[in-house]
Write an enzyme that holds these catalytic residues in place. Structure first.
Site, PDB file in Angstrom:
ATOM      1  N   CYS A 109      82.005  50.329  62.500  1.00  0.00           N
ATOM      2  CA  CYS A 109      82.368  49.042  61.889  1.00  0.00           C
ATOM      3  C   CYS A 109      81.456  47.912  62.364  1.00  0.00           C
ATOM      4  O   CYS A 109      81.286  46.920  61.663  1.00  0.00           O
ATOM      5  CB  CYS A 109      83.826  48.720  62.157  1.00  0.00           C
TER       6      CYS A 109
ATOM      7  N   GLU B 217      91.926  46.043  63.300  1.00  0.00           N
ATOM      8  CA  GLU B 217      90.459  46.129  63.443  1.00  0.00           C
ATOM      9  C   GLU B 217      89.947  46.689  62.127  1.00  0.00           C
ATOM     10  O   GLU B 217      90.041  47.888  61.885  1.00  0.00           O
ATOM     11  CB  GLU B 217      90.078  47.105  64.560  1.00  0.00           C
TER      12      GLU B 217
HETATM   13  P1  NAD Z   1      90.667  54.837  54.239  1.00  0.00           P
HETATM   14  O1  NAD Z   1      90.715  53.368  54.245  1.00  0.00           O
HETATM   15  O2  NAD Z   1      91.497  55.559  53.235  1.00  0.00           O
HETATM   16  O3  NAD Z   1      91.076  55.438  55.675  1.00  0.00           O
HETATM   17  C1  NAD Z   1      90.636  54.876  56.887  1.00  0.00           C
HETATM   18  C2  NAD Z   1      91.617  55.334  57.960  1.00  0.00           C
HETATM   19  O4  NAD Z   1      92.884  54.781  57.693  1.00  0.00           O
HETATM   20  C3  NAD Z   1      91.850  56.851  57.982  1.00  0.00           C
HETATM   21  O5  NAD Z   1      91.945  57.263  59.303  1.00  0.00           O
HETATM   22  C4  NAD Z   1      93.162  57.069  57.270  1.00  0.00           C
HETATM   23  O6  NAD Z   1      93.867  58.170  57.774  1.00  0.00           O
HETATM   24  C5  NAD Z   1      93.875  55.794  57.561  1.00  0.00           C
HETATM   25  N1  NAD Z   1      94.780  55.395  56.492  1.00  0.00           N
HETATM   26  C6  NAD Z   1      94.529  55.369  55.170  1.00  0.00           C
HETATM   27  N2  NAD Z   1      95.605  54.939  54.488  1.00  0.00           N
HETATM   28  C7  NAD Z   1      96.565  54.701  55.414  1.00  0.00           C
HETATM   29  C8  NAD Z   1      97.902  54.226  55.358  1.00  0.00           C
HETATM   30  N3  NAD Z   1      98.480  53.895  54.194  1.00  0.00           N
HETATM   31  N4  NAD Z   1      98.589  54.121  56.509  1.00  0.00           N
HETATM   32  C9  NAD Z   1      98.022  54.425  57.701  1.00  0.00           C
HETATM   33  N5  NAD Z   1      96.765  54.864  57.825  1.00  0.00           N
HETATM   34  C10 NAD Z   1      96.047  54.985  56.703  1.00  0.00           C
HETATM   35  O7  NAD Z   1      89.223  55.248  54.039  1.00  0.00           O
HETATM   36  P2  NAD Z   1      88.244  56.403  54.463  1.00  0.00           P
HETATM   37  O8  NAD Z   1      87.709  57.029  53.221  1.00  0.00           O
HETATM   38  O9  NAD Z   1      88.754  57.306  55.513  1.00  0.00           O
HETATM   39  O10 NAD Z   1      87.119  55.477  55.045  1.00  0.00           O
HETATM   40  C11 NAD Z   1      86.537  54.566  54.148  1.00  0.00           C
HETATM   41  C12 NAD Z   1      86.446  53.186  54.665  1.00  0.00           C
HETATM   42  O11 NAD Z   1      87.288  52.938  55.778  1.00  0.00           O
HETATM   43  C13 NAD Z   1      85.072  52.911  55.170  1.00  0.00           C
HETATM   44  O12 NAD Z   1      84.253  52.513  54.119  1.00  0.00           O
HETATM   45  C14 NAD Z   1      85.279  51.830  56.157  1.00  0.00           C
HETATM   46  O13 NAD Z   1      85.234  50.592  55.494  1.00  0.00           O
HETATM   47  C15 NAD Z   1      86.666  52.018  56.648  1.00  0.00           C
HETATM   48  N6  NAD Z   1      86.736  52.552  58.009  1.00  0.00           N
HETATM   49  C16 NAD Z   1      86.656  51.662  59.005  1.00  0.00           C
HETATM   50  C17 NAD Z   1      86.696  52.101  60.310  1.00  0.00           C
HETATM   51  C18 NAD Z   1      86.588  51.127  61.445  1.00  0.00           C
HETATM   52  O14 NAD Z   1      86.239  51.521  62.551  1.00  0.00           O
HETATM   53  N7  NAD Z   1      86.919  49.849  61.242  1.00  0.00           N
HETATM   54  C19 NAD Z   1      86.812  53.459  60.569  1.00  0.00           C
HETATM   55  C20 NAD Z   1      86.907  54.369  59.518  1.00  0.00           C
HETATM   56  C21 NAD Z   1      86.876  53.888  58.220  1.00  0.00           C
END
Ligand code: NAD
Length: 479
Positions: free
Chosen positions: A287, A253
């Site tokens: 999202c 997702e």
């Molecule tokens: P991010 O992409 O670094 O992290 C998003 C989530 O993924 C966090 O919970 C993080 O712990 C997890 N994550 C990150 N790298 C990972 C890895 N290698 N393995 C497993 N999990 C990992 O970004 P962020 O700064 O936390 O959020 C920024 C962007 O993430 C937002 O701009 C948005 O696009 C996206 N986001 C989407 C949703 C959603 O509901 N689809 C939710 C939160 C963030």
């Protein structure tokens, strides 16, 4: 009310609780103040191996527990979540920032998810196929896929883990969950409710730490048979590559950039009110939030005036204040992203109708923002803002707006407003999106499928599809 010292932010591995005293720690920060309100331990490689072993052992017995017994445990966990909702909501708001009333509603929603999957798990039917040979039976079984690794973000810290955990457990899978390090307590509250409801040790394990270390280690293990991730498209692509190495199915997702089309014949006042309330919910960190507003040129200004008035009336503040309607952004990264995207849009020629700035220096507050006539070259028209910013463009005709709406690689949610049933049917058919709301924005219920197309991911959570993704098909022919 539960107090801070009663919150057990430990790793849960089998019957063990791994506490901060024994590990490196990460702080948990209140985004309304920037202050540290707790800490979590960082999982070591040994912790992850222990979690894998616990999930492996527990799966062997959990898969044999009858669907009816599993149902009773999940239903009881749902009841406990409802009973504990005020305390869970308090800590969710403390860690994530959203208004406490929204946190309460989210916990109730998570309980509904557990109830629904408890029931749906009793309906994982196989089938009997008429055989070509007398005396031979052709049987199709639906079996749990095996131990699951689930990675969840900080924006809905209880419903997103609930969707993954409830579906996996109802199907007969065990699970290792890695919630966002920013918002640990709601998933731990789910684990506690399940344990109190009678879930055997090891069926659900919770780890925190360095996200890439955890996901790389878990996905590479032959014990893990499926992954489920909610988060950014960037991380989703990375995890999909890791999963491909082990030919493991994944439910992803990922990001969205929802086009929201308002035709000239729509109920403009109602559409503006409804979309403005939706846009600033959870400070836009959703999202499926409406983002790109394509407004017919005849109604653009009227729509913006009403939308702006609703947005301007929202009371910003600490989510623990019951009067607050919009809380802070979840972390300082979102403030940096808003500053960069809004200033870039302004340089590209967008007009700031409302907001456009941080509010105060304490915590991570960003004003509800409306940018109009934003050129497609602006980064915000192409990158998911994930914050309280609405962007508008004008359109003249149907084909033009469909091309604009489908222009991006995202395809998670899309919305359209019209009073004309022919236009409603046509737009529903034309939008490249996993979910479409027409004169309605309710896309998330336990019983309906939730998921995207294109780079917004693959697979669905919720609905019968959500359970199905944790099951595999086995054909047995018996002579
Ligand atoms: P991010 O992409 O670094 O992290 C998003 C989530 O993924 C966090 O919970 C993080 O712990 C997890 N994550 C990150 N790298 C990972 C890895 N290698 N393995 C497993 N999990 C990992 O970004 P962020 O700064 O936390 O959020 C920024 C962007 O993430 C937002 O701009 C948005 O696009 C996206 N986001 C989407 C949703 C959603 O509901 N689809 C939710 C939160 C963030």
């Amino acid at each position: 009310m539960v107090t801070e010292d009663q919150i057990d932010r430990s790793l849960r591995i089998g019957s063990e609780r791994v506490r901060t005293a024994d590990r490196e720690i990460l702080p948990v920060i209140n985004p309304a103040s920037g202050e540290t309100v707790g800490e979590i331990p960082v999982a070591t490689t040994v912790d992850l191996d222990n979690a894998l072993a616990a999930a492996d052992t527990a799966f062997r017995s959990w898969r044999k527990v009858s669907a009816f017994e599993r149902y009773k445990i999940l239903r009881q966990a749902a009841a406990l979540l409802r009973e504990r909702a005020p305390a869970i909501a308090h800590f969710m708001t403390l860690e994530q920032g959203k208004p406490v009333g929204d946190s309460m509603a989210e916990v109730q929603g998570a309980a509904d998810i557990f109830d629904w999957y408890a029931e749906e798990g009793r309906r994982a039917y196989g089938r009997i196929i008429p055989s070509r040979t007398a005396g031979v039976r052709s049987l199709v079984f639906r079996e749990p896929i095996g131990p699951v690794a689930a990675f969840t973000p900080w924006n809905f810290p209880v419903t997103i883990p609930a969707r993954k955990i409830a579906a996996a457990l109802a199907a007969g899978c065990s699970c290792i969950a890695k919630p966002a390090e920013e918002t640990p307590s709601p998933t731990l509250a789910i684990a506690q409710a399940l344990a109190d409801a009678g879930l055997p040790d090891g069926v659900l394990n919770i780890v925190f730490g360095v996200p890439d270390h955890i996901s790389t280690h878990l996905i590479a293990s032959p014990i893990i048979k499926k992954i489920s991730f909610t988060g950014s498209t960037r991380v989703g692509k990375h995890l999909a590559r890791l999963a491909a190495d082990g030919v493991k199915p994944a439910t992803l997702e990922l990001g969205g950039h929802a086009p929201t089309i308002v035709f000239a014949d729509a109920d403009i006042e109602k559409a503006a009110e409804m979309t403005a309330r939706s846009k600033y919910r959870n400070a836009g960190q959703i999202c499926i939030t409406p983002t790109r507003f394509y407004l017919h040129e005849a109604i653009h200004d009227r729509f913006v005036a009403k939308f702006r008035a609703v947005a301007a009336s929202l009371k910003l503040g600490d989510g623990l204040d019951p009067a607050t309607q919009m809380g802070p952004l979840a972390n300082s990264r979102r403030i940096d992203a808003m500053e960069s995207l809004v200033s870039d849009a302004q340089r590209a020629g967008a007009r700031i109708e409302l907001g456009g700035e941080r509010k105060g220096e304490r915590g991570y507050f960003w004003q509800p923002t409306v940018l109009t006539d934003v050129p497609n070259e602006a980064r915000i028209m192409n990158e998911e803002p994930f914050g309280p910013v609405a962007v508008t463009r004008r359109f003249k005709d149907f084909d033009e707006v469909v091309a604009e709406a489908n222009r991006l690689p995202f395809g998670l949610s899309a919305y359209a407003f019209t009073r004309d049933t022919t236009t409603a049917t046509r737009i529903g058919d034309e939008l490249e999106s996993g979910m479409v709301g027409i004169n309605n924005m309710m896309l998330t219920t336990p019983e309906t499928p939730f998921g995207g197309v294109k780079e917004s991911g693959y697979g669905s959570e919720g609905g019968a599809e959500g359970l199905d993704s944790y099951l595999v098909t086995k054909f047995v022919t018996q002579g």
